[in-house]
Write a protein that holds these residues in place. Structure first.
Motif, PDB file in Angstrom:
ATOM      1  N   GLN A   1      41.714  50.781  37.923  1.00 28.92           N
ATOM      2  CA  GLN A   1      40.512  50.117  37.424  1.00 28.92           C
ATOM      3  C   GLN A   1      40.792  48.710  36.899  1.00 28.92           C
ATOM      4  OE1 GLN A   1      41.940  52.782  36.149  1.00 28.92           O
ATOM      5  NE2 GLN A   1      42.063  52.702  33.945  1.00 28.92           N
ATOM      6  N   MET A   2      42.058  48.314  36.802  1.00 27.30           N
ATOM      7  CA  MET A   2      42.420  46.993  36.282  1.00 27.30           C
ATOM      8  C   MET A   2      42.374  45.960  37.406  1.00 27.30           C
ATOM      9  SD  MET A   2      43.184  46.266  33.198  1.00 27.30           S
ATOM     10  CE  MET A   2      43.959  46.747  31.702  1.00 27.30           C
ATOM     11  N   ASN A   3      41.180  45.469  37.729  1.00 33.79           N
ATOM     12  CA  ASN A   3      41.072  44.447  38.757  1.00 33.79           C
ATOM     13  C   ASN A   3      41.292  43.064  38.151  1.00 33.79           C
ATOM     14  OD1 ASN A   3      38.691  43.773  37.425  1.00 33.79           O
ATOM     15  ND2 ASN A   3      37.418  44.926  38.857  1.00 33.79           N
ATOM     16  N   LYS A   4      41.254  42.020  38.975  1.00 35.05           N
ATOM     17  CA  LYS A   4      41.532  40.664  38.504  1.00 35.05           C
ATOM     18  C   LYS A   4      40.553  40.224  37.416  1.00 35.05           C
ATOM     19  CE  LYS A   4      43.870  38.779  42.530  1.00 35.05           C
ATOM     20  NZ  LYS A   4      43.843  37.772  43.584  1.00 35.05           N
ATOM     21  N   GLU A   5      39.281  40.571  37.587  1.00 31.85           N
ATOM     22  CA  GLU A   5      38.266  40.170  36.603  1.00 31.85           C
ATOM     23  C   GLU A   5      38.562  40.774  35.231  1.00 31.85           C
ATOM     24  OE1 GLU A   5      33.486  40.729  35.787  1.00 31.85           O
ATOM     25  OE2 GLU A   5      34.338  41.360  37.691  1.00 31.85           O
ATOM     26  N   LEU A   6      38.866  42.063  35.196  1.00 28.62           N
ATOM     27  CA  LEU A   6      39.163  42.731  33.936  1.00 28.62           C
ATOM     28  C   LEU A   6      40.457  42.201  33.320  1.00 28.62           C
ATOM     29  CD1 LEU A   6      38.275  44.833  31.917  1.00 28.62           C
ATOM     30  CD2 LEU A   6      39.401  46.571  33.292  1.00 28.62           C
ATOM     31  N   LEU A   7      41.472  41.959  34.139  1.00 26.50           N
ATOM     32  CA  LEU A   7      42.723  41.394  33.626  1.00 26.50           C
ATOM     33  C   LEU A   7      42.487  40.022  32.987  1.00 26.50           C
ATOM     34  CD1 LEU A   7      45.226  42.365  36.456  1.00 26.50           C
ATOM     35  CD2 LEU A   7      45.307  43.120  34.083  1.00 26.50           C
ATOM     36  N   GLY A   8      41.623  39.208  33.597  1.00 23.22           N
ATOM     37  CA  GLY A   8      41.296  37.896  33.037  1.00 23.22           C
ATOM     38  C   GLY A   8      40.616  38.017  31.686  1.00 23.22           C
ATOM     39  N   LYS A   9      39.708  38.997  31.557  1.00 22.05           N
ATOM     40  CA  LYS A   9      39.009  39.204  30.282  1.00 22.05           C
ATOM     41  C   LYS A   9      39.978  39.667  29.194  1.00 22.05           C
ATOM     42  CE  LYS A   9      34.443  40.108  32.143  1.00 22.05           C
ATOM     43  NZ  LYS A   9      33.346  41.057  32.282  1.00 22.05           N
ATOM     44  N   VAL A  10      40.904  40.554  29.552  1.00 19.49           N
ATOM     45  CA  VAL A  10      41.890  41.043  28.587  1.00 19.49           C
ATOM     46  C   VAL A  10      42.778  39.885  28.129  1.00 19.49           C
ATOM     47  CG1 VAL A  10      43.940  42.506  28.346  1.00 19.49           C
ATOM     48  CG2 VAL A  10      41.883  43.419  29.412  1.00 19.49           C
ATOM     49  N   LYS A  11      43.213  39.055  29.068  1.00 17.56           N
ATOM     50  CA  LYS A  11      44.051  37.921  28.729  1.00 17.56           C
ATOM     51  C   LYS A  11      43.312  36.961  27.798  1.00 17.56           C
ATOM     52  CE  LYS A  11      46.738  34.193  30.788  1.00 17.56           C
ATOM     53  NZ  LYS A  11      47.107  33.501  32.017  1.00 17.56           N
ATOM     54  N   HIS A  12      42.039  36.695  28.112  1.00 15.57           N
ATOM     55  CA  HIS A  12      41.227  35.798  27.273  1.00 15.57           C
ATOM     56  C   HIS A  12      41.066  36.375  25.873  1.00 15.57           C
ATOM     57  CE1 HIS A  12      38.191  32.867  26.237  1.00 15.57           C
ATOM     58  NE2 HIS A  12      37.378  33.849  25.894  1.00 15.57           N
ATOM     59  N   LYS A  13      40.864  37.676  25.768  1.00 20.85           N
ATOM     60  CA  LYS A  13      40.687  38.346  24.467  1.00 20.85           C
ATOM     61  C   LYS A  13      41.970  38.255  23.653  1.00 20.85           C
ATOM     62  CE  LYS A  13      37.622  41.089  22.524  1.00 20.85           C
ATOM     63  NZ  LYS A  13      36.350  40.624  22.074  1.00 20.85           N
ATOM     64  N   LYS A  14      43.128  38.472  24.295  1.00 22.99           N
ATOM     65  CA  LYS A  14      44.420  38.373  23.592  1.00 22.99           C
ATOM     66  C   LYS A  14      44.638  36.970  23.067  1.00 22.99           C
ATOM     67  CE  LYS A  14      47.275  41.879  25.835  1.00 22.99           C
ATOM     68  NZ  LYS A  14      48.437  42.090  26.706  1.00 22.99           N
ATOM     69  N   GLU A  15      44.330  35.956  23.892  1.00 22.40           N
ATOM     70  CA  GLU A  15      44.491  34.571  23.462  1.00 22.40           C
ATOM     71  C   GLU A  15      43.601  34.256  22.270  1.00 22.40           C
ATOM     72  OE1 GLU A  15      43.680  32.455  27.077  1.00 22.40           O
ATOM     73  OE2 GLU A  15      45.683  32.789  27.874  1.00 22.40           O
ATOM     74  N   ALA A  16      42.378  34.786  22.274  1.00 18.14           N
ATOM     75  CA  ALA A  16      41.447  34.546  21.166  1.00 18.14           C
ATOM     76  C   ALA A  16      41.954  35.195  19.882  1.00 18.14           C
ATOM     77  CB  ALA A  16      40.067  35.086  21.531  1.00 18.14           C
ATOM     78  N   LEU A  17      42.564  36.366  20.000  1.00 16.79           N
ATOM     79  CA  LEU A  17      43.089  37.065  18.827  1.00 16.79           C
ATOM     80  C   LEU A  17      44.289  36.342  18.235  1.00 16.79           C
ATOM     81  CD1 LEU A  17      42.853  40.777  19.989  1.00 16.79           C
ATOM     82  CD2 LEU A  17      41.489  39.677  18.212  1.00 16.79           C
ATOM     83  N   LEU A  18      45.076  35.688  19.083  1.00 17.92           N
ATOM     84  CA  LEU A  18      46.261  34.987  18.607  1.00 17.92           C
ATOM     85  C   LEU A  18      45.930  33.679  17.898  1.00 17.92           C
ATOM     86  CD1 LEU A  18      48.653  35.566  21.622  1.00 17.92           C
ATOM     87  CD2 LEU A  18      48.755  36.654  19.377  1.00 17.92           C
TER      88      LEU A  18
END
Length: 173
Positions: A155-172
Protein backbone atom coordinates in the motif's frame (compact mmCIF):
# COMPACT_ATOMS: atom_id res chain seq x y z
CA UNK A 1 17.21 -4.16 22.61
CA UNK A 2 17.05 -3.29 26.26
CA UNK A 3 15.26 -3.36 29.58
CA UNK A 4 11.67 -2.25 28.96
CA UNK A 5 10.09 -3.21 32.33
CA UNK A 6 6.63 -4.24 31.20
CA UNK A 7 6.23 -7.41 33.33
CA UNK A 8 2.44 -7.53 32.81
CA UNK A 9 2.79 -7.98 29.04
CA UNK A 10 1.93 -11.32 27.45
CA UNK A 11 3.85 -11.30 24.18
CA UNK A 12 2.30 -14.56 23.01
CA UNK A 13 -1.27 -13.12 23.17
CA UNK A 14 -0.23 -9.49 22.59
CA UNK A 15 -2.05 -8.35 25.74
CA UNK A 16 -1.11 -6.30 28.81
CA UNK A 17 -2.66 -5.48 32.17
CA UNK A 18 -1.63 -1.86 32.63
CA UNK A 19 -2.37 1.14 30.44
CA UNK A 20 1.31 2.01 29.91
CA UNK A 21 2.11 -1.54 28.78
CA UNK A 22 -0.89 -1.57 26.43
CA UNK A 23 0.33 1.71 24.91
CA UNK A 24 3.77 0.14 24.44
CA UNK A 25 2.17 -2.82 22.60
CA UNK A 26 0.11 -0.46 20.44
CA UNK A 27 3.25 1.51 19.56
CA UNK A 28 5.01 -1.72 18.56
CA UNK A 29 2.04 -2.73 16.38
CA UNK A 30 1.76 0.73 14.80
CA UNK A 31 5.44 0.62 13.85
CA UNK A 32 5.45 -3.03 12.71
CA UNK A 33 7.97 -4.01 15.40
CA UNK A 34 8.44 -7.66 16.44
CA UNK A 35 9.69 -8.90 19.81
CA UNK A 36 11.91 -11.96 19.26
CA UNK A 37 12.57 -13.41 22.73
CA UNK A 38 10.21 -16.33 23.30
CA UNK A 39 10.96 -17.62 26.79
CA UNK A 40 10.31 -15.76 30.06
CA UNK A 41 13.24 -14.51 32.09
CA UNK A 42 12.88 -12.83 35.44
CA UNK A 43 10.22 -14.57 37.53
CA UNK A 44 8.23 -15.54 34.43
CA UNK A 45 8.24 -12.03 32.94
CA UNK A 46 10.03 -10.74 29.87
CA UNK A 47 11.67 -7.47 30.89
CA UNK A 48 14.64 -7.44 28.51
CA UNK A 49 13.46 -7.41 24.92
CA UNK A 50 15.00 -7.67 21.48
CA UNK A 51 12.85 -5.76 18.99
CA UNK A 52 13.19 -5.74 15.21
CA UNK A 53 11.30 -4.27 12.28
CA UNK A 54 12.20 -7.10 9.92
CA UNK A 55 11.36 -10.76 10.42
CA UNK A 56 14.44 -12.97 10.04
CA UNK A 57 16.91 -10.19 10.85
CA UNK A 58 17.58 -11.44 14.40
CA UNK A 59 18.24 -15.10 15.12
CA UNK A 60 19.80 -17.61 17.48
CA UNK A 61 18.48 -15.83 20.60
CA UNK A 62 19.81 -17.37 23.82
CA UNK A 63 19.35 -16.48 27.46
CA UNK A 64 22.72 -16.72 29.18
CA UNK A 65 21.80 -16.40 32.86
CA UNK A 66 22.01 -13.39 35.11
CA UNK A 67 25.03 -11.18 35.46
CA UNK A 68 26.03 -11.08 39.11
CA UNK A 69 23.06 -10.48 41.42
CA UNK A 70 20.88 -8.77 38.80
CA UNK A 71 17.29 -9.93 38.32
CA UNK A 72 17.78 -9.54 34.54
CA UNK A 73 19.32 -12.08 32.22
CA UNK A 74 21.99 -11.64 29.60
CA UNK A 75 20.67 -12.09 26.08
CA UNK A 76 22.84 -13.26 23.22
CA UNK A 77 21.62 -13.07 19.64
CA UNK A 78 22.87 -12.83 16.08
CA UNK A 79 22.01 -10.18 13.53
CA UNK A 80 21.57 -12.12 10.33
CA UNK A 81 22.72 -10.36 7.19
CA UNK A 82 22.87 -11.68 3.67
CA UNK A 83 26.20 -11.35 1.88
CA UNK A 84 24.51 -9.46 -0.96
CA UNK A 85 21.12 -7.89 -1.40
CA UNK A 86 18.70 -10.25 -3.06
CA UNK A 87 15.51 -9.05 -4.69
CA UNK A 88 12.91 -11.45 -3.42
CA UNK A 89 9.43 -12.32 -4.54
CA UNK A 90 6.52 -11.33 -2.35
CA UNK A 91 2.91 -12.42 -2.46
CA UNK A 92 0.40 -9.63 -1.79
CA UNK A 93 -3.36 -9.28 -1.88
CA UNK A 94 -4.75 -8.08 -5.23
CA UNK A 95 -7.59 -5.81 -4.14
CA UNK A 96 -8.31 -4.74 -7.74
CA UNK A 97 -9.57 -8.25 -8.52
CA UNK A 98 -11.36 -8.78 -5.17
CA UNK A 99 -15.02 -9.76 -4.96
CA UNK A 100 -16.13 -7.34 -2.24
CA UNK A 101 -19.82 -8.24 -2.67
CA UNK A 102 -19.11 -11.86 -1.71
CA UNK A 103 -16.72 -10.68 1.03
CA UNK A 104 -19.45 -8.49 2.59
CA UNK A 105 -21.98 -11.34 2.24
CA UNK A 106 -19.69 -13.90 3.92
CA UNK A 107 -18.96 -11.57 6.85
CA UNK A 108 -22.67 -10.74 7.12
CA UNK A 109 -23.50 -14.44 7.55
CA UNK A 110 -21.47 -14.76 10.75
CA UNK A 111 -23.90 -15.45 13.63
CA UNK A 112 -22.32 -12.80 15.84
CA UNK A 113 -24.59 -13.28 18.85
CA UNK A 114 -23.92 -17.02 19.10
CA UNK A 115 -20.31 -16.91 17.91
CA UNK A 116 -19.28 -14.24 20.43
CA UNK A 117 -21.59 -15.06 23.35
CA UNK A 118 -19.80 -15.43 26.68
CA UNK A 119 -16.39 -14.55 25.24
CA UNK A 120 -14.10 -11.77 26.32
CA UNK A 121 -12.76 -9.11 23.98
CA UNK A 122 -9.61 -11.08 23.06
CA UNK A 123 -11.48 -14.33 22.37
CA UNK A 124 -14.15 -12.47 20.38
CA UNK A 125 -11.51 -10.80 18.26
CA UNK A 126 -9.74 -14.12 17.64
CA UNK A 127 -13.00 -15.77 16.56
CA UNK A 128 -13.93 -12.88 14.25
CA UNK A 129 -10.39 -12.72 12.85
CA UNK A 130 -10.65 -16.39 11.83
CA UNK A 131 -13.85 -15.68 9.88
CA UNK A 132 -12.28 -12.55 8.38
CA UNK A 133 -9.22 -14.43 7.12
CA UNK A 134 -11.37 -17.23 5.66
CA UNK A 135 -13.44 -14.68 3.75
CA UNK A 136 -10.29 -12.87 2.65
CA UNK A 137 -8.75 -16.08 1.33
CA UNK A 138 -11.91 -16.87 -0.63
CA UNK A 139 -12.62 -13.39 -2.04
CA UNK A 140 -9.29 -11.59 -2.51
CA UNK A 141 -6.82 -13.19 -4.91
CA UNK A 142 -3.08 -12.82 -4.44
CA UNK A 143 -0.39 -11.69 -6.84
CA UNK A 144 3.38 -12.04 -6.91
CA UNK A 145 5.43 -8.92 -6.52
CA UNK A 146 9.12 -8.86 -7.32
CA UNK A 147 12.02 -6.46 -7.65
CA UNK A 148 13.09 -3.50 -5.53
CA UNK A 149 9.59 -2.68 -4.29
CA UNK A 150 9.27 -5.91 -2.29
CA UNK A 151 10.95 -4.18 0.65
CA UNK A 152 8.04 -1.82 1.31
CA UNK A 153 4.38 -2.66 2.02
CA UNK A 154 2.16 -2.95 -1.06
CA UNK A 155 0.00 0.00 0.00
CA UNK A 156 3.05 2.32 0.20
CA UNK A 157 2.89 3.92 -3.24
CA UNK A 158 4.90 6.98 -4.35
CA UNK A 159 2.15 9.42 -3.36
CA UNK A 160 1.89 8.06 0.18
CA UNK A 161 5.68 7.92 0.57
CA UNK A 162 5.86 11.60 -0.44
CA UNK A 163 3.24 12.54 2.17
CA UNK A 164 5.09 10.61 4.89
CA UNK A 165 8.36 12.30 3.96
CA UNK A 166 6.70 15.74 4.01
CA UNK A 167 5.14 14.99 7.43
CA UNK A 168 8.52 13.90 8.88
CA UNK A 169 10.18 17.07 7.59
CA UNK A 170 7.44 19.20 9.15
CA UNK A 171 7.87 17.45 12.50
CA UNK A 172 11.63 18.04 12.47
CA UNK A 173 11.21 21.80 11.98
Amino acid sequence: MGNFNHPDTCWRDNTAGHKQSRRFLECDDDNFVLQVIEEPMSRGAMLDLVLTNKEGLVGDVKLKGSLGYSDHEMVEFEILRAARRVHGKLTTLDFRRADFGLFRDLLGRIPRDKALEGRGAQDSWSAFKGHLFQAQERCIPTKRKSGRNTQRPAQMNKELLGKVKHKKEALLL
